[in-house]
Motif scaffolding. Structure first.
Motif, PDB file in Angstrom:
ATOM      1  N   ASP A  24       0.770  -1.046  -0.049  1.00 26.42           N
ATOM      2  CA  ASP A  24       0.138  -0.073  -0.132  1.00 26.42           C
ATOM      3  C   ASP A  24       1.051   1.511  -0.026  1.00 26.42           C
ATOM      4  N   ALA A  25       2.203   1.194   0.601  1.00 31.66           N
ATOM      5  CA  ALA A  25       3.091   2.305   0.613  1.00 31.66           C
ATOM      6  C   ALA A  25       3.759   2.635  -0.497  1.00 31.66           C
ATOM      7  N   GLY A  26       3.757   1.424  -1.723  1.00 31.30           N
ATOM      8  CA  GLY A  26       4.224   1.663  -2.961  1.00 31.30           C
ATOM      9  C   GLY A  26       5.330   0.724  -3.189  1.00 31.30           C
ATOM     10  N   LEU A  27       5.404  -0.523  -2.221  1.00 28.23           N
ATOM     11  CA  LEU A  27       6.271  -1.314  -2.857  1.00 28.23           C
ATOM     12  C   LEU A  27       5.964  -2.048  -4.064  1.00 28.23           C
ATOM     13  N   VAL A  28       7.196  -2.480  -4.735  1.00 29.36           N
ATOM     14  CA  VAL A  28       6.921  -2.630  -6.357  1.00 29.36           C
ATOM     15  C   VAL A  28       7.231  -4.138  -6.373  1.00 29.36           C
ATOM     16  N   GLY A  29       8.048  -4.629  -5.680  1.00 24.20           N
ATOM     17  CA  GLY A  29       8.356  -6.056  -5.889  1.00 24.20           C
ATOM     18  C   GLY A  29       8.777  -6.696  -4.714  1.00 24.20           C
ATOM     19  N   LEU A  30       9.258  -8.188  -4.930  1.00 24.91           N
ATOM     20  CA  LEU A  30       9.521  -8.958  -4.057  1.00 24.91           C
ATOM     21  C   LEU A  30      10.848  -9.913  -4.614  1.00 24.91           C
ATOM     22  N   GLU A  31      11.830 -10.052  -3.752  1.00 20.92           N
ATOM     23  CA  GLU A  31      12.906 -10.698  -4.481  1.00 20.92           C
ATOM     24  C   GLU A  31      12.713 -12.013  -4.039  1.00 20.92           C
ATOM     25  N   VAL A  32      12.378 -13.099  -4.743  1.00 19.55           N
ATOM     26  CA  VAL A  32      11.514 -14.009  -4.786  1.00 19.55           C
ATOM     27  C   VAL A  32      12.991 -15.175  -4.855  1.00 19.55           C
ATOM     28  N   ASP A  33      13.667 -15.386  -5.747  1.00 19.89           N
ATOM     29  CA  ASP A  33      14.798 -16.074  -6.060  1.00 19.89           C
ATOM     30  C   ASP A  33      16.004 -15.501  -5.403  1.00 19.89           C
ATOM     31  N   HIS A  34      16.161 -16.352  -4.572  1.00 15.89           N
ATOM     32  CA  HIS A  34      17.405 -15.917  -3.218  1.00 15.89           C
ATOM     33  C   HIS A  34      18.078 -17.266  -2.842  1.00 15.89           C
ATOM     34  N   VAL A  35      19.209 -17.460  -2.445  1.00 18.88           N
ATOM     35  CA  VAL A  35      19.826 -18.394  -1.918  1.00 18.88           C
ATOM     36  C   VAL A  35      19.153 -18.983  -0.577  1.00 18.88           C
ATOM     37  N   ASP A  36      18.763 -17.680   0.142  1.00 20.29           N
ATOM     38  CA  ASP A  36      18.362 -18.192   1.390  1.00 20.29           C
ATOM     39  C   ASP A  36      16.777 -18.665   1.698  1.00 20.29           C
ATOM     40  N   HIS A  37      16.008 -18.532   0.302  1.00 23.32           N
ATOM     41  CA  HIS A  37      14.657 -19.244   0.308  1.00 23.32           C
ATOM     42  C   HIS A  37      14.783 -20.698  -0.038  1.00 23.32           C
ATOM     43  N   GLY A  38      14.258 -21.455   1.005  1.00 28.33           N
ATOM     44  CA  GLY A  38      13.948 -22.932   0.661  1.00 28.33           C
ATOM     45  C   GLY A  38      12.748 -22.994  -0.332  1.00 28.33           C
ATOM     46  N   PRO A  39      12.507 -24.292  -0.680  1.00 30.16           N
ATOM     47  CA  PRO A  39      11.700 -24.579  -1.722  1.00 30.16           C
ATOM     48  C   PRO A  39      10.067 -24.020  -1.250  1.00 30.16           C
ATOM     49  N   ALA A  40       9.703 -24.266  -0.177  1.00 34.56           N
ATOM     50  CA  ALA A  40       8.643 -23.905   0.442  1.00 34.56           C
ATOM     51  C   ALA A  40       8.322 -22.192   0.579  1.00 34.56           C
ATOM     52  N   GLU A  41       9.481 -21.532   1.166  1.00 33.36           N
ATOM     53  CA  GLU A  41       9.599 -20.316   1.080  1.00 33.36           C
ATOM     54  C   GLU A  41       9.490 -19.598  -0.463  1.00 33.36           C
ATOM     55  N   LEU A  42      10.239 -20.169  -1.316  1.00 35.29           N
ATOM     56  CA  LEU A  42      10.236 -19.821  -2.604  1.00 35.29           C
ATOM     57  C   LEU A  42       8.773 -19.768  -3.201  1.00 35.29           C
ATOM     58  N   ARG A  60      -0.461 -12.600  -5.533  1.00 30.29           N
ATOM     59  CA  ARG A  60      -1.702 -11.963  -4.714  1.00 30.29           C
ATOM     60  C   ARG A  60      -1.745 -10.556  -4.680  1.00 30.29           C
ATOM     61  N   LEU A  61      -0.482  -9.975  -4.409  1.00 32.73           N
ATOM     62  CA  LEU A  61      -0.490  -8.591  -4.153  1.00 32.73           C
ATOM     63  C   LEU A  61      -0.034  -7.554  -5.455  1.00 32.73           C
ATOM     64  N   GLY A  62      -0.037  -8.329  -6.658  1.00 32.05           N
ATOM     65  CA  GLY A  62       0.659  -7.608  -7.705  1.00 32.05           C
ATOM     66  C   GLY A  62       1.847  -6.924  -7.976  1.00 32.05           C
ATOM     67  N   LEU A  63       2.581  -7.971  -7.360  1.00 28.18           N
ATOM     68  CA  LEU A  63       4.267  -7.378  -7.260  1.00 28.18           C
ATOM     69  C   LEU A  63       4.939  -8.040  -8.391  1.00 28.18           C
ATOM     70  N   LEU A  64       6.100  -7.234  -8.646  1.00 28.46           N
ATOM     71  CA  LEU A  64       7.066  -8.023  -9.460  1.00 28.46           C
ATOM     72  C   LEU A  64       7.885  -8.875  -8.740  1.00 28.46           C
ATOM     73  N   THR A  65       8.287  -9.908  -9.542  1.00 25.02           N
ATOM     74  CA  THR A  65       9.361 -10.870  -8.620  1.00 25.02           C
ATOM     75  C   THR A  65      10.532 -10.815  -9.290  1.00 25.02           C
ATOM     76  N   THR A  66      11.628 -10.522  -8.350  1.00 26.31           N
ATOM     77  CA  THR A  66      12.958 -10.412  -8.932  1.00 26.31           C
ATOM     78  C   THR A  66      13.894 -11.697  -8.447  1.00 26.31           C
ATOM     79  N   GLY A  67      15.144 -11.876  -9.018  1.00 28.54           N
ATOM     80  CA  GLY A  67      16.053 -12.830  -8.251  1.00 28.54           C
ATOM     81  C   GLY A  67      17.299 -12.199  -8.627  1.00 28.54           C
ATOM     82  N   SER A  68      18.165 -12.659  -7.415  1.00 34.97           N
ATOM     83  CA  SER A  68      19.666 -12.138  -7.463  1.00 34.97           C
ATOM     84  C   SER A  68      20.270 -12.921  -6.432  1.00 34.97           C
TER      85      SER A  68
END
Ligand code: AMP
Ligand code: FE
Ligand code: FE
Ligand code: ZN
Length: 301
Positions: free
Chosen positions: A228-246, A255-263
């Motif tokens: 609601d404050a203007g967040l544009v994306g979530l960093e999804v692909d990240h080494v610290d995310h396990g399969p369920a977290e991904l 659900r929130l209409g956010l972009l997904t990044t990986g880095s």
């Protein structure tokens, strides 16, 4: 003048379908082990064509990274990983192309950086009181002047004095937020920080939102407020995310209409993850660039 300037910045979009893009890296300006130009060299060596330098709470690496990126023909996305905290939980907010002179954002980063110094002194005191052979001076010995201080610098001092073998061991054994030596530092609320990044013309993307190996993670209701404050994306692909977290990160973004990044969240030898370990799709970066108002792209090709 920063307000006026912000509205005049139009980020030229010059991406190719085969661009290889890593949007989260650290240098010696915070807790990475490569100097900014060497981060860019590592990126080029790994075949990346677009790189974001996102040191914690500081922009001091942008200029050197820009020069190296121009030499090597890479596009450089100037960024920051803004430290935030919510009910004792550390939250990291990536800010792409913010105006580096924006007073609101700068004030919060300065407050975090100052608090990080006192916090590290206190952590070192607690460790020394328990017999670990470490002092604040020793911690600073390995650090570039002006770098944003963090627990990795304590970890490095513990490695140098032979207490542990690698940064990671120090985190597991001594520096965990749930452990006796952890001290929190001041950091802005993530919703406030999201608004500040937007006001600075930057594009906010929440870093590793569900990385539970680092400690507790925030509830989805907070991410909704950030959106609601203007967040544009979530960093999804990240080494610290396990399969369920991904999966969860992907679902929440959808659900929130956010972009997904990986880095990669590359930290040089400070972490085992190689630069470019995860990447962001060119179409996603294009969306990010279209929203940016604070800074032009750096580097060049
Ligand atoms: P701080 O912001 O000072 O509390 O420290 C957090 C930083 O520590 C993160 O940005 C990571 O770079 C680093 N970090 C967290 N967990 C680990 C780990 N297990 N091994 C190495 N570095 C870590
Ligand atoms: Fe870090
Ligand atoms: Fe982070
Ligand atoms: Zn990071």
């Amino acid at each position: 003048m920063t307000g006026a300037r912000r509205h005049t910045v139009i980020v030229m979009v010059d991406l190719r379908g085969d661009d290889v893009i890593d949007l989260h890296t650290h240098s010696t300006c915070s807790d990475g082990t490569d100097r900014p130009a060497d981060v860019v060299r590592a990126a080029a060596g790994a075949g990346l064509t677009v790189l974001a330098l996102t040191d914690h709470d500081v922009v001091s690496g942008w200029a050197a990274a820009d020069s190296a990126a121009q030499e090597l023909g890479l596009l450089l996305v100037p960024g920051i990983e803004v430290s935030c905290a919510w009910q004792g939980i550390s939250v990291h907010l990536l800010a792409y192309l913010p105006d580096p002179a924006d007073p609101g954002l700068t004030a919060e980063m300065t407050a975090s950086r100052n608090s990080r110094e006192r916090r590290l002194e206190r952590m070192v005191e607690l460790l020394a009181a328990d017999g670990y052979p470490i002092s604040y001076e020793q911690v600073l010995e390995g650090v570039e002047p002006g770098a944003t201080l963090g627990r990795p610098h304590v970890a490095d001092a513990l490695v140098r004095s032979g207490v542990v073998g690698h940064r990671n061991d120090a985190f597991v054994e001594l520096l965990d937020p749930a452990g006796p030596y952890y001290v929190a530092h001041y950091a802005p609320d993530p919703v406030t920080a999201t608004g500040l990044v937007v006001a600075a013309g930057g594009v906010p993307v929440m870093a590793h939102p569900f990385a539970s190996s680092r400690g507790r993670v925030v509830p989805e209701t907070l991410i909704e407020q950030m959106a609601d404050a203007g967040l544009v994306g979530l960093e999804v692909d990240h080494v610290d995310h396990g399969p369920a977290e991904l999966r969860r990160a992907r679902e929440v973004a959808h659900r929130l209409g956010l972009l997904t990044t990986g880095s990669s969240d590359y930290h040089g030898t400070g972490k085992t993850v190689p630069i470019g370990a995860h990447t962001t799709a060119p179409e996603v970066l294009e969306q990010i660039l279209r929203r940016a108002r604070g800074m032009p792209l750096l580097g060049g090709r």
